[in-house]
Design a protein around this motif. Structure first.
Motif, PDB file in Angstrom:
ATOM      1  N   ALA A 166       0.868  -1.473   0.269  1.00 64.60           N
ATOM      2  CA  ALA A 166      -0.336  -0.158   0.170  1.00 64.60           C
ATOM      3  C   ALA A 166       0.444   1.248   0.043  1.00 64.60           C
ATOM      4  CB  ALA A 166      -1.085   0.039   1.047  1.00 64.60           C
ATOM      5  N   PHE A 167       1.867   1.013   0.430  1.00 58.80           N
ATOM      6  CA  PHE A 167       2.854   2.484   0.731  1.00 58.80           C
ATOM      7  C   PHE A 167       3.545   2.742  -0.917  1.00 58.80           C
ATOM      8  CE2 PHE A 167       7.239   3.965   1.761  1.00 58.80           C
ATOM      9  CZ  PHE A 167       6.952   5.497   2.231  1.00 58.80           C
ATOM     10  N   ALA A 168       3.855   2.298  -0.814  1.00 59.27           N
ATOM     11  CA  ALA A 168       4.829   1.761  -2.346  1.00 59.27           C
ATOM     12  C   ALA A 168       3.549   1.930  -3.540  1.00 59.27           C
ATOM     13  CB  ALA A 168       4.734  -0.005  -3.145  1.00 59.27           C
ATOM     14  N   ARG A 169       2.418   2.270  -3.564  1.00 59.71           N
ATOM     15  CA  ARG A 169       1.348   2.242  -4.404  1.00 59.71           C
ATOM     16  C   ARG A 169       0.949   3.934  -4.350  1.00 59.71           C
ATOM     17  NH1 ARG A 169      -0.827  -2.805  -3.250  1.00 59.71           N
ATOM     18  NH2 ARG A 169      -1.952  -1.420  -1.298  1.00 59.71           N
ATOM     19  N   TRP A 170       0.493   4.053  -2.931  1.00 64.34           N
ATOM     20  CA  TRP A 170       0.702   5.524  -2.713  1.00 64.34           C
ATOM     21  C   TRP A 170       1.340   6.532  -3.398  1.00 64.34           C
ATOM     22  CZ3 TRP A 170       3.305   8.208   1.978  1.00 64.34           C
ATOM     23  CH2 TRP A 170       2.166   8.905   2.015  1.00 64.34           C
ATOM     24  N   LEU A 171       2.819   5.528  -3.241  1.00 65.34           N
ATOM     25  CA  LEU A 171       4.050   6.672  -3.974  1.00 65.34           C
ATOM     26  C   LEU A 171       4.273   5.848  -4.957  1.00 65.34           C
ATOM     27  CD1 LEU A 171       6.818   6.303  -1.925  1.00 65.34           C
ATOM     28  CD2 LEU A 171       5.159   8.996  -1.551  1.00 65.34           C
ATOM     29  N   GLY A 172       4.051   5.558  -6.108  1.00 68.04           N
ATOM     30  CA  GLY A 172       3.455   5.081  -7.583  1.00 68.04           C
ATOM     31  C   GLY A 172       4.535   4.914  -7.924  1.00 68.04           C
ATOM     32  N   VAL A 173       5.297   3.792  -6.823  1.00 69.10           N
ATOM     33  CA  VAL A 173       6.969   3.370  -7.011  1.00 69.10           C
ATOM     34  C   VAL A 173       6.436   1.735  -6.706  1.00 69.10           C
ATOM     35  CG1 VAL A 173       8.232   5.489  -7.337  1.00 69.10           C
ATOM     36  CG2 VAL A 173       7.891   3.319  -5.302  1.00 69.10           C
ATOM     37  N   SER A 174       7.678   0.632  -6.842  1.00 70.41           N
ATOM     38  CA  SER A 174       7.186  -0.559  -6.120  1.00 70.41           C
ATOM     39  C   SER A 174       8.446  -0.749  -5.202  1.00 70.41           C
ATOM     40  CB  SER A 174       8.887  -1.429  -7.405  1.00 70.41           C
ATOM     41  OG  SER A 174       9.838  -0.896  -7.323  1.00 70.41           O
ATOM     42  N   VAL A 175       8.225  -1.863  -4.161  1.00 75.53           N
ATOM     43  CA  VAL A 175       8.639  -2.151  -3.144  1.00 75.53           C
ATOM     44  C   VAL A 175      10.613  -2.061  -3.436  1.00 75.53           C
ATOM     45  CG1 VAL A 175       8.730  -3.489  -1.179  1.00 75.53           C
ATOM     46  CG2 VAL A 175       6.570  -2.991  -1.922  1.00 75.53           C
ATOM     47  N   ARG A 176      10.181  -3.014  -3.583  1.00 76.67           N
ATOM     48  CA  ARG A 176      12.434  -2.806  -4.513  1.00 76.67           C
ATOM     49  C   ARG A 176      12.913  -1.278  -4.532  1.00 76.67           C
ATOM     50  NH1 ARG A 176      11.956  -7.813  -8.976  1.00 76.67           N
ATOM     51  NH2 ARG A 176      12.017  -5.432 -10.062  1.00 76.67           N
ATOM     52  N   LEU A 205      11.612   1.678  -3.172  1.00 78.55           N
ATOM     53  CA  LEU A 205      12.365   2.186  -2.322  1.00 78.55           C
ATOM     54  C   LEU A 205      13.289   1.490  -0.896  1.00 78.55           C
ATOM     55  CD1 LEU A 205       8.163   2.653  -1.734  1.00 78.55           C
ATOM     56  CD2 LEU A 205      10.044   4.694  -2.102  1.00 78.55           C
ATOM     57  N   ILE A 206      13.705   0.281  -0.820  1.00 75.86           N
ATOM     58  CA  ILE A 206      13.842  -0.062  -0.099  1.00 75.86           C
ATOM     59  C   ILE A 206      15.499   0.623  -0.333  1.00 75.86           C
ATOM     60  CG2 ILE A 206      15.614  -1.985   1.067  1.00 75.86           C
ATOM     61  CD1 ILE A 206      12.295  -2.402   1.053  1.00 75.86           C
ATOM     62  N   GLY A 207      15.643   0.554   0.695  1.00 77.58           N
ATOM     63  CA  GLY A 207      17.058   1.426   1.544  1.00 77.58           C
ATOM     64  C   GLY A 207      16.949   3.043   0.735  1.00 77.58           C
ATOM     65  N   GLN A 208      16.239   3.314   0.857  1.00 77.52           N
ATOM     66  CA  GLN A 208      15.993   5.171  -0.249  1.00 77.52           C
ATOM     67  C   GLN A 208      16.271   5.752   1.430  1.00 77.52           C
ATOM     68  OE1 GLN A 208      16.000   6.651  -3.307  1.00 77.52           O
ATOM     69  NE2 GLN A 208      16.542   4.388  -3.257  1.00 77.52           N
ATOM     70  N   PRO A 209      16.434   6.655   1.629  1.00 75.90           N
ATOM     71  CA  PRO A 209      16.288   7.672   3.460  1.00 75.90           C
ATOM     72  C   PRO A 209      15.047   8.302   3.242  1.00 75.90           C
ATOM     73  CG  PRO A 209      17.793   9.281   1.121  1.00 75.90           C
ATOM     74  CD  PRO A 209      17.655   7.547   0.848  1.00 75.90           C
ATOM     75  N   LEU A 210      14.337   7.560   4.133  1.00 75.67           N
ATOM     76  CA  LEU A 210      12.744   8.904   3.935  1.00 75.67           C
ATOM     77  C   LEU A 210      12.996  10.187   4.435  1.00 75.67           C
ATOM     78  CD1 LEU A 210      11.738   6.789   7.617  1.00 75.67           C
ATOM     79  CD2 LEU A 210      10.592   6.724   5.217  1.00 75.67           C
ATOM     80  N   ALA A 211      14.389  10.586   4.430  1.00 74.69           N
ATOM     81  CA  ALA A 211      14.104  11.991   3.977  1.00 74.69           C
ATOM     82  C   ALA A 211      13.655  12.653   2.782  1.00 74.69           C
ATOM     83  CB  ALA A 211      15.543  12.768   5.014  1.00 74.69           C
ATOM     84  N   ALA A 212      14.294  11.587   1.810  1.00 76.55           N
ATOM     85  CA  ALA A 212      13.850  11.956   0.511  1.00 76.55           C
ATOM     86  C   ALA A 212      12.877  12.168  -0.549  1.00 76.55           C
ATOM     87  CB  ALA A 212      15.058  10.908  -0.554  1.00 76.55           C
ATOM     88  N   LEU A 213      11.709  11.490   0.667  1.00 76.48           N
ATOM     89  CA  LEU A 213       9.902  10.887   0.256  1.00 76.48           C
ATOM     90  C   LEU A 213       9.851  13.383   0.107  1.00 76.48           C
ATOM     91  CD1 LEU A 213       9.611   7.896   1.276  1.00 76.48           C
ATOM     92  CD2 LEU A 213      10.093   8.607  -0.992  1.00 76.48           C
ATOM     93  N   GLU A 214      10.207  12.961   1.659  1.00 71.12           N
ATOM     94  CA  GLU A 214       9.674  14.040   1.880  1.00 71.12           C
ATOM     95  C   GLU A 214      10.003  15.263   0.890  1.00 71.12           C
ATOM     96  OE1 GLU A 214      10.071  17.753   5.424  1.00 71.12           O
ATOM     97  OE2 GLU A 214      10.536  15.623   6.083  1.00 71.12           O
ATOM     98  N   VAL A 215      11.392  15.337   0.910  1.00 69.98           N
ATOM     99  CA  VAL A 215      12.459  16.886  -0.376  1.00 69.98           C
ATOM    100  C   VAL A 215      11.444  16.583  -2.174  1.00 69.98           C
ATOM    101  CG1 VAL A 215      14.165  17.205  -1.597  1.00 69.98           C
ATOM    102  CG2 VAL A 215      13.874  16.843   0.277  1.00 69.98           C
ATOM    103  N   GLN A 216      10.990  14.733  -2.061  1.00 72.02           N
ATOM    104  CA  GLN A 216      10.359  14.390  -3.452  1.00 72.02           C
ATOM    105  C   GLN A 216       9.107  14.397  -3.671  1.00 72.02           C
ATOM    106  OE1 GLN A 216      12.194  10.978  -4.723  1.00 72.02           O
ATOM    107  NE2 GLN A 216      14.606  11.833  -4.311  1.00 72.02           N
ATOM    108  N   GLY A 217       8.429  14.814  -2.293  1.00 72.13           N
ATOM    109  CA  GLY A 217       6.963  14.752  -2.824  1.00 72.13           C
ATOM    110  C   GLY A 217       6.235  15.883  -3.076  1.00 72.13           C
ATOM    111  N   GLU A 218       6.367  16.820  -3.472  1.00 73.52           N
ATOM    112  CA  GLU A 218       5.562  17.895  -4.079  1.00 73.52           C
ATOM    113  C   GLU A 218       6.040  17.329  -5.473  1.00 73.52           C
ATOM    114  OE1 GLU A 218       3.789  20.653  -5.069  1.00 73.52           O
ATOM    115  OE2 GLU A 218       3.986  20.442  -3.447  1.00 73.52           O
ATOM    116  N   GLU A 219       7.226  16.859  -6.154  1.00 72.30           N
ATOM    117  CA  GLU A 219       7.315  16.131  -7.111  1.00 72.30           C
ATOM    118  C   GLU A 219       6.037  15.294  -7.850  1.00 72.30           C
ATOM    119  OE1 GLU A 219      10.525  13.941  -9.865  1.00 72.30           O
ATOM    120  OE2 GLU A 219      11.571  16.341  -8.574  1.00 72.30           O
TER     121      GLU A 219
END
Length: 65
Positions: A32-42, A44-58
């Motif tokens: 559900a988290f991956a679908r919410w972001l529109g990317v695969s679970v694979r 997302l693994i290893g990505q910094p959570l902070a990057a999601l905030e920065v890229q959230g607007e995009e």
């Protein structure tokens, strides 16, 4: 008295969930988290959570079309 039912798998939950290690990088998430972001679970693994905030607007703008 019967044993309580086992808890549901996180994969079965419709609520987006992600968890991170001490370094702030994603070590797991449910589909559900991956679908919410529109990317695969694979991806997302290893990505910094902070990057999601920065890229959230995009991401929001891309989803809005």
């Amino acid at each position: 008295m019967s044993d309580p039912a086992p808890p549901p798998s996180l994969d079965a939950l419709g609520t987006p969930l992600a968890w991170a290690g001490a370094d702030g990088r994603i070590i797991g998430c449910n589909p559900a988290f991956a679908r919410w972001l529109g990317v695969s679970v694979r991806r997302l693994i290893g990505q910094p959570l902070a990057a999601l905030e920065v890229q959230g607007e995009e991401m929001r703008q891309r989803k809005a079309g």
